[in-house]
Design an enzyme around this catalytic site. Structure first.
Site, short mmCIF file in Angstrom:
data_model
loop_
_atom_site.label_atom_id
_atom_site.label_comp_id
_atom_site.label_asym_id
_atom_site.label_seq_id
_atom_site.Cartn_x
_atom_site.Cartn_y
_atom_site.Cartn_z
N CYS A 146 0.82 -1.23 0.00
CA CYS A 146 0.00 0.00 0.00
C CYS A 146 0.85 1.27 0.00
CB CYS A 146 -0.98 -0.01 1.17
SG CYS A 146 -0.22 0.06 2.81
N HIS A 158 -2.56 1.25 6.88
CA HIS A 158 -2.93 1.19 5.46
C HIS A 158 -3.09 2.60 4.92
CE1 HIS A 158 -4.26 -0.89 1.87
NE2 HIS A 158 -5.27 -0.04 1.77
N HIS A 162 -5.65 2.08 -4.41
CA HIS A 162 -4.79 1.51 -3.38
C HIS A 162 -4.42 0.08 -3.71
CE1 HIS A 162 -7.89 -0.88 -0.78
NE2 HIS A 162 -8.38 -0.74 -1.98
#
Length: 366
Positions: A280, A328, A340
């Protein structure tokens, strides 16, 4: 950009359908990761699969999600340790060069000091001042005065530089030792984080592999349903006309979004920063690096170090940090969507910006 707008429009349509199909209670649910799944009697929920109830599958989904979140947090720890290891390695290389240069300079200064001592010995062992007094020639006397001053100053300079270089060399040696210790500490952190990542991913994969093919397909649908409910709940809390009204996107922001969306379809691999795969924060850090604005490597460091802004003021290119531990991150692309890299087994994709628990928003080019 047409691709991004089409994908974003599709997400908006999915969210709108979610608003029509879920109950008022589901829309108002504040916590995306704990929202209950639609009951089996709901019109939008299919009948439970033979041998596995809907409730059982929902529990499996939650377990898998938890395992991957823990793996994500461990990945951030690994990435940070890796960055620190690279930094310490670079420092050690610089210090090693400084030590070598310092040793060479000390050898040179000692040679100069030795030459001065030998010169004095050749003059009969008398100090320059005594030789000057014994001279009967006025001109030689005056010349000698200048030579004595020059010699004395040169000796002081050599001794002072020798002392300073030796002190610097000692400092460099101590710093190198300290950096070696930090390097080894970071290597240990990396090894522990890597072990934890692999364990969490293996547990999640094992859990999913025990499901039948139809159950795995239903599990994917449950994941999407949970994301849709969370997105709908999030959109319901925002003044939609003002969403993304944080000012015009900068040229760097547009470049970052273009880079990130161009990676759609590439697999998630923990620790990866491209070009074939990303985790990520690997995706977001590389996107902004491509835009000419280097940012911290990990989502936790991005949250800690980059300027924060209000959600209602975000604009394309801003980074949305997720979960309480900032484990994240996704890049806002407009229209309530992010790009993402979700987790192992998934690919870089577009998703609803509110499909996960939002911690906050940061702006790399503020």
């Amino acid at each position: 950009m047409n691709r991004r707008h089409c994908a974003a429009a599709a997400i908006t349509l999915v969210c709108a359908l979610g608003l029509l199909t879920v109950s008022v209670q589901a829309v108002a649910a504040p916590a995306p990761d704990t929202s209950p799944s639609p009951p089996a009697s709901s019109p939008s929920a299919p009948s439970p699969l033979p041998g596995s109830s809907e409730r059982d599958l929902e529990k499996v989904r939650e377990q898998i999600e938890t395992l991957y979140r823990k793996a994500g947090a461990a990945t951030d720890a690994y990435n940070l340790a890796e960055e620190q290891t690279k930094k310490q390695s670079g420092e050690i290389v610089k210090l090693a060069k400084a030590i070598v240069d310092g040793q060479a300079r000390i050898a040179e200064l000692k040679d100069r000091a030795g030459a001065q001592a030998r010169e004095q010995y050749r003059n009969g062992g008398l100090p320059p001042g005594a030789q000057l007094v014994l001279s009967n020639d006025p001109q030689l006397f005056l010349d000698g005065v200048n030579k004595v001053r020059t010699s004395q100053q040169a000796s002081k300079t050599v001794l002072a530089e020798l002392t300073r270089t030796q002190e610097d060399l000692e400092t460099y040696t101590q710093d190198a030792s300290s950096n070696w210790h930090k390097l080894e500490t970071n290597r240990v952190k990396q090894a522990k984080a890597k072990k934890k990542i692999n364990a969490q991913i293996a547990a999640a994969e094992k859990l999913e592999s025990q499901l039948e093919k139809k159950e795995r397909a239903r599990l994917r649908q449950l994941e999407q349903d949970a994301a849709n409910r969370a997105q709908s709940a999030w959109l319901a809390t925002l003044p939609m006309p003002n969403l993304g009204a944080g000012g015009a996107t900068t040229a760097a922001g547009k470049a970052a979004v273009a880079f990130a969306t161009a990676q759609i379809g590439k697999p998630y691999v923990w620790g990866a920063t491209g070009p074939g795969s990303y985790d990520c924060s690997g995706l977001t850090s590389q996107a902004w690096a491509a835009a000419g604005r280097p940012i911290p490597r990990t989502s936790q460091e991005q949250w800690r170090l980059l300027p924060r802004i209000e959600i209602q003021d975000m604009r394309p290119g801003d980074l949305i940090i997720y979960h309480a531990d900032a484990s994240h991150v996704g890049m806002y692309v407009g229209d309530g969507a992010i790009v993402h890299s979700p987790r192992p087994g998934r690919h870089v994709t577009l998703a609803g910006a509110g499909s996960m628990q939002i911690l906050g928003v940061v702006r790399p080019d503020k």
